[in-house]
Scaffold this active site. Structure first.
Site, short mmCIF file in Angstrom:
data_model
loop_
_atom_site.label_atom_id
_atom_site.label_comp_id
_atom_site.label_asym_id
_atom_site.label_seq_id
_atom_site.Cartn_x
_atom_site.Cartn_y
_atom_site.Cartn_z
N TYR A 1 -17.69 15.85 -15.69
CA TYR A 1 -18.49 14.33 -15.20
C TYR A 1 -19.60 13.99 -13.99
CZ TYR A 1 -17.60 9.66 -14.65
OH TYR A 1 -17.19 8.48 -14.78
N ASP B 1 -9.20 18.93 -13.70
CA ASP B 1 -9.42 16.76 -13.99
C ASP B 1 -8.63 17.14 -15.83
OD1 ASP B 1 -10.48 14.63 -15.62
OD2 ASP B 1 -12.31 14.23 -14.07
N ARG C 1 0.52 -1.26 0.34
CA ARG C 1 -0.11 -0.06 -0.18
C ARG C 1 1.26 1.47 -0.63
NH1 ARG C 1 -1.67 1.10 4.28
NH2 ARG C 1 -1.91 -0.58 5.92
N LYS D 1 -9.42 5.97 -19.54
CA LYS D 1 -9.70 6.74 -20.16
C LYS D 1 -8.12 7.19 -21.57
CE LYS D 1 -13.92 7.29 -18.27
NZ LYS D 1 -14.00 8.28 -17.93
C1 LIG Z 1 -14.45 8.97 -16.54
C2 LIG Z 1 -14.32 10.32 -15.92
C3 LIG Z 1 -13.93 10.34 -14.63
C4 LIG Z 1 -14.46 9.31 -13.48
O1 LIG Z 1 -13.49 8.16 -13.72
P1 LIG Z 1 -13.09 6.80 -13.40
O2 LIG Z 1 -11.94 5.89 -13.50
O3 LIG Z 1 -14.52 6.17 -14.04
O4 LIG Z 1 -13.12 6.61 -12.05
C5 LIG Z 1 -12.69 11.14 -14.02
N1 LIG Z 1 -13.42 12.23 -15.07
C6 LIG Z 1 -13.73 12.45 -16.22
C7 LIG Z 1 -13.33 13.10 -17.14
C8 LIG Z 1 -13.90 10.82 -16.09
O5 LIG Z 1 -14.49 10.99 -17.96
#
Ligand SMILES: *Cc1c(COP(=O)(O)O)cnc(C)c1O
Length: 387
Positions: A108, A180, A56, A205
């Site tokens: 999101y 983000d 961890r 992604k």
């Molecule tokens: C998918 C996504 C998230 C969340 O990510 P996860 O891996 O599904 O928890 C956050 N911000 C954006 C812009 C996303 O496309």
């Protein structure tokens, strides 16, 4: 950086960093890929802890992607988490009860849920504003404002926020800025260079790139924030698993090729869809007619591979979802395959209907994460679906 590759005199260019990352071979054996170190714990020779003591706290497979994101974003250290949402929640652990956060109206769905439900339960108040309007941001600032959460381009409406502008407002008041950066990746947009404090990614992604893992990443150039993020990561424990670290490191190596191919296809589809009779509007920063184009390209080097399309009728959405064969119909983006999302019912399902309508996320909106297939096959498939 915990890398033992030594100091480099000349910084490497992004395509090279993607492939070699901070470490490109196993220090123990020279193996061409860092192995999946599945061990949960490490032998303490004569009772003394070595570089690793417990998984961890640190793991060589995870270290690889943590170094990679720091190098790619220009951070001093990176952190890898079990999902993008774990990354967002962990980054927001830099705030505490009594603090106030400013956030965008459209973002999101999972972040919307976190900021609407979880943050208030932790005593963190959130004000949602049109974050593309710098005056609205200034006006929303309270004495207890400690954070501004950003997403640009926004999802799914592609509103563009002036990152340097927001960072300037925040810096003066010691407010932390979080971006983000999932849609752009560090290859197209480097927020830390623009004055943003914390860059966040869903590695699920584009960075992973194959729709086969969940991951989240955070990095910052501020050593004080690094210490606190490290402490929280170890204390909370939402770390990325060794296997998913391996997959993510492998995906990152081909990011440039995948993203550029998807981006090229996206521009072709965006231009053609804009002319299609079933389409009211295409939201894509690469279009000459895109309203935020100049601002977007003042802070990013590409338009990305995601676009959204407003159709004329609800029935056209139904027909499209029924007819298309190539895109996977799902709430995600950034894979090698094209992904078609009905934001209303999928990625933004967490947002109540009246709120979505207010934001402009209608039932007639679909989002397309354009993959690396042959664009003519994608076009044939989409136009068959649009009738
Ligand atoms: C998918 C996504 C998230 C969340 O990510 P996860 O891996 O599904 O928890 C956050 N911000 C954006 C812009 C996303 O496309």
């Amino acid at each position: 950086m915990t890398t033992d590759n030594g100091q480099r005199t000349k910084p490497l260019r992004p395509a090279t960093v993607l492939v070699h990352q901070g470490r490109d071979r196993d220090p123990a054996t020279g193996a061409s890929a860092i192995p999946i170190y599945a061990a949960s714990t490490y032998h303490h020779t004569e009772g003394r802890s070595g570089e690793y003591d417990y998984a961890r706290s640190g793991n060589p497979s995870r270290d690889q992607v943590e170094e990679a994101i720091a190098l790619l974003e220009g951070g001093v250290r990176g952190f890898a988490y079990a999902s993008g949402m774990a990354a967002i929640g962990s980054a927001l652990s830099l705030l505490k009860s009594g603090d106030h956060v400013i956030a965008p109206l459209d973002l999101y769905g999972g972040s919307w849920r976190y900021l609407n439900v979880v943050a208030p339960q932790q005593g963190i108040a959130v004000t949602f504003v049109d974050i593309t309007d710098l005056n609205a941001v200034e006006e929303a600032i309270l004495p207890e404002t400690r954070g501004i959460f950003l997403e640009t381009p926004s999802n799914p409406l592609f509103n563009i926020t002036d990152l340097r502008g927001v960072a300037g407002i925040a810096r003066k008041r010691e407010i932390l800025t979080f971006l983000d950066n999932t849609f752009m990746t560090p290859l197209l947009q480097r927020p830390l260079d623009l004055g943003i404090d914390v860059a966040i990614h869903s590695g699920t992604k584009f960075l992973g790139g194959h729709s086969d893992l969940l991951a989240g990443l955070v990095t910052t150039a501020d050593p004080g924030l690094v210490r606190r993020l490290k402490q929280f990561q170890n204390a909370f424990g939402a770390v990325l698993s060794p296997f998913d670290s391996f997959l993510l490191a492998r995906g990152i190596k081909t990011l440039k090729l995948r993203l550029e191919a998807g981006q090229q296809n996206a521009l072709v589809l965006a231009e053609r869809l804009s002319e299609h009779p079933a389409v009211v509007r295409v939201h894509y920063p690469g279009l000459a007619s895109f309203p935020g184009r100049a601002l977007h390209f003042s802070q990013a080097t590409g338009a990305g591979a995601v676009l959204s399309v407003e159709l004329k009728e609800k029935d056209q959405v139904k027909k499209l979802l029924r007819t298309v064969k190539l895109p996977i119909i799902a709430p995600s983006l950034g894979g090698v395959e094209t992904i078609l999302t009905h934001c209303w019912s999928m990625s933004h399902a967490a947002i109540p209907a009246d709120e979505k309508v207010r934001l402009g996320i209608t039932e007639k909106l679909v989002r397309l994460s354009v993959g690396i297939e042959d664009v003519e096959d994608l076009w044939d498939d989409l136009t068959a679906g649009l009738g």
